[in-house]
Design a protein around this motif. Structure first.
Motif, short mmCIF file in Angstrom:
data_model
loop_
_atom_site.label_atom_id
_atom_site.label_comp_id
_atom_site.label_asym_id
_atom_site.label_seq_id
_atom_site.Cartn_x
_atom_site.Cartn_y
_atom_site.Cartn_z
N GLU A 102 2.22 33.69 -7.95
CA GLU A 102 1.15 34.06 -7.28
C GLU A 102 0.03 34.60 -7.75
O GLU A 102 -0.90 34.46 -7.25
CB GLU A 102 2.09 35.31 -6.06
N VAL A 103 0.14 35.42 -8.96
CA VAL A 103 -1.15 36.06 -9.53
C VAL A 103 -0.97 35.53 -10.93
O VAL A 103 -0.04 35.96 -11.69
CB VAL A 103 -0.92 37.63 -9.39
N SER A 104 -2.07 35.09 -11.53
CA SER A 104 -2.04 34.62 -12.78
C SER A 104 -3.30 34.73 -13.63
O SER A 104 -3.64 34.10 -14.78
CB SER A 104 -2.00 33.01 -12.73
N ASP A 128 -7.94 41.40 -7.19
CA ASP A 128 -8.18 41.04 -5.90
C ASP A 128 -7.02 41.40 -5.14
O ASP A 128 -7.17 41.57 -3.81
CB ASP A 128 -8.65 39.32 -5.75
N ALA A 129 -5.80 41.05 -5.56
CA ALA A 129 -4.80 41.00 -4.53
C ALA A 129 -4.43 42.62 -4.50
O ALA A 129 -3.93 43.06 -3.35
CB ALA A 129 -3.36 40.54 -5.68
N TYR A 180 4.87 42.19 -12.46
CA TYR A 180 3.83 41.93 -13.35
C TYR A 180 4.18 41.56 -14.73
O TYR A 180 5.49 41.67 -15.45
CB TYR A 180 3.05 43.22 -13.56
N CYS A 196 2.74 40.75 -8.46
CA CYS A 196 1.71 41.03 -9.37
C CYS A 196 1.77 40.27 -10.39
O CYS A 196 0.95 40.37 -11.59
CB CYS A 196 1.80 42.53 -9.65
N GLU A 228 -7.27 37.94 -10.76
CA GLU A 228 -6.53 37.71 -9.14
C GLU A 228 -5.62 38.83 -8.97
O GLU A 228 -5.57 39.23 -7.67
CB GLU A 228 -5.65 36.56 -9.43
N LEU A 229 -5.26 39.57 -9.99
CA LEU A 229 -4.51 40.82 -9.75
C LEU A 229 -5.49 41.99 -9.03
O LEU A 229 -4.96 42.62 -8.02
CB LEU A 229 -3.78 41.46 -10.90
#
Length: 456
Positions: A72-74, A81-82, A100, A68, A78-79
């Protein structure tokens, strides 16, 4: 077992293993009748690597968790969506996220909360762990499930869904069975890791016994509570008791007298202390307490994320060691640029300064809060971001040595010699090729006690 043409300290040698130990090293050994012969083709043969700081159960759980945070997630979008994408693979089950970090800075106001997860996450119980490991964020369904499992939830927790420093109670409430460790162990072996030091503060005798049962063939040193000494008679050459873990934060630091007494009690057991020190305040209190208690060569500082020159001199004076995480300076570069004052940059995650002062130094992953791939950390120790370098980068040889010290005494380097136990890591690359680009390291074989436990 005979290894032909290994690169041993940039010399091509043959090495024979009988039972658990290396018995012969020479230029051209002749295979004996019935002996297994392994052709290394010039691949580097190294001592098996040791991760000096890892949380085994939490790392195993992270393999089935959603990343998170960076890289990978920025962003919050994006979080979201993931989270939705992950939920399609396990509808109505717990969605567990890790790593996170607030995308606009680590202030409390920027951290997602229960309302954010309710609005932006899927319709299932969700819990997301902050990169520090101290904070879990729950959505409403997650809080409901936690309450039903018997965890006490006060008004503040119910309001924001934030639960701090309660990893043990969350784990106990939500985990009915022991964590499956086999996948993680196989991954560690594939990186050439033959031993680890498990550093979770709450480790007690029952945890020791569980690791002893489920972590073969890895060697393990287990630190934790003072009560771990109750398992002394159950220690073996594979699983042994390590330091007393001290784990305090700026908001809950004990008095100097209390911490000094804890250290004295650990020393009375014949154990050193391993003290979590991420902030300057945590480090200075720890050093004062070690000095007051009377330092032991077994004592060590965990992380040493911020070390001023005065603190560096004090560590040297006390003659204690440091276990740090070289990869964090690379993995968290953006956050450090954003959140750490520029005048503190030279004090972040030092390496070269420790070695120049001959302070015993080793490295660990702090997984799951960092990558458990040691080659990423070795690469980071050699190739620090320029803004955070200032002489702290290490040579390839010194970077590798961070992972080849003895588990319980980082002053001792394990070397490949006749008579030594055959805990080994055979690479596909030569030593020179490996050191040019450790991030592309590829392990051919890993051996523990002279037995092949991984083969690519």
């Amino acid at each position: 077992m005979l290894f032909k043409k290994v690169d041993l300290e940039n010399r091509v040698q043959d090495i024979r293993i009988r039972g658990k130990r290396i018995t012969d090293i020479a230029l051209d050994l002749i295979a004996e009748e019935g002996e297994e012969v392994i052709y290394a083709n010039g691949g580097a043969l190294l001592p098996g690597l040791h991760d000096h700081h890892i949380h085994i159960n939490a790392t195993a759980a992270s393999l089935n968790s959603l990343s998170c945070g960076p890289p990978e997630v920025s962003s919050e979008q994006e979080l979201a969506d993931a989270l939705h994408k992950s939920a399609t693979h396990q509808p109505q089950q717990w969605l567990r996220g890790v790593g996170y970090y607030p995308f606009k800075g680590n202030e409390e106001s920027n951290i997602i909360d229960r309302d954010w997860l309710d609005k932006n996450g899927p319709d299932c119980p969700i819990r997301i762990q902050h990169r520090s490991g101290r904070l879990w964020v729950f959505n409403t369904k997650g809080l409901d499930a936690l309450g039903k499992a018997g965890v006490s939830l006060d008004a503040n927790i119910l309001d924001k869904g934030h639960i701090y420093d309660a990893d043990a109670s969350v784990h106990e409430a939500l985990m009915s069975d022991p964590q499956n460790l086999s996948d993680l162990i196989n991954l560690l072996l594939s990186y050439g890791i033959t031993g680890v030091t498990e550093v979770t503060p709450r480790n007690a005798t029952e945890d020791f016994l569980n690791y002893q049962k489920h972590c073969a063939p890895l060697r393990m040193t287990i630190m934790g509570r003072p009560s771990l000494c109750d398992a002394t008679d159950k220690s073996t050459d594979r699983v042994s008791i390590g330091h007393v873990k001290l784990h305090y934060h700026d908001h809950d630091l004990p008095s100097l007298e209390t911490l000094t007494q804890e250290i004295q009690e650990a020393h009375a057991q014949g154990r050193g202390v391993a003290s979590h020190c991420v902030t300057h305040a945590e480090l200075m209190l720890t050093l004062a307490a070690i000095e007051a208690a009377g330092p032991s060569k077994k004592d060590r500082i965990e992380h040493a994320a911020i070390v001023t020159q005065d603190a560096l001199d004090w560590i040297k004076q006390l003659n204690i060691g440091v276990v740090t995480q070289p990869n964090f300076i690379v993995a968290r570069e953006h956050a450090y640029r954003q959140d750490i004052d520029k005048d503190m940059h030279p004090n972040l995650w030092r390496l070269g300064s420790f070695q120049k002062k001959e302070i015993p130094l080793a490295a660990g992953s702090d997984a799951p809060f960092g990558s458990f791939n040691p080659w990423l950390a070795i690469h980071a120790a050699i190739h620090r971001p320029v803004i955070f370098d200032d002489g702290e980068a290490l040579s390839p040889e010194k970077a590798l040595e961070l992972y080849t010290t003895e588990a319980t005494d980082m002053r001792i380097q394990r070397i490949i010699k006749i008579g030594s136990v055959a805990d080994l890591c055979l690479m596909h690359q030569s030593r020179n090729a490996l050191f040019k680009n450790p991030i592309k390291a590829k392990v051919h074989m890993t051996l523990i006690d002279g037995k092949i436990v991984y083969k690519s």
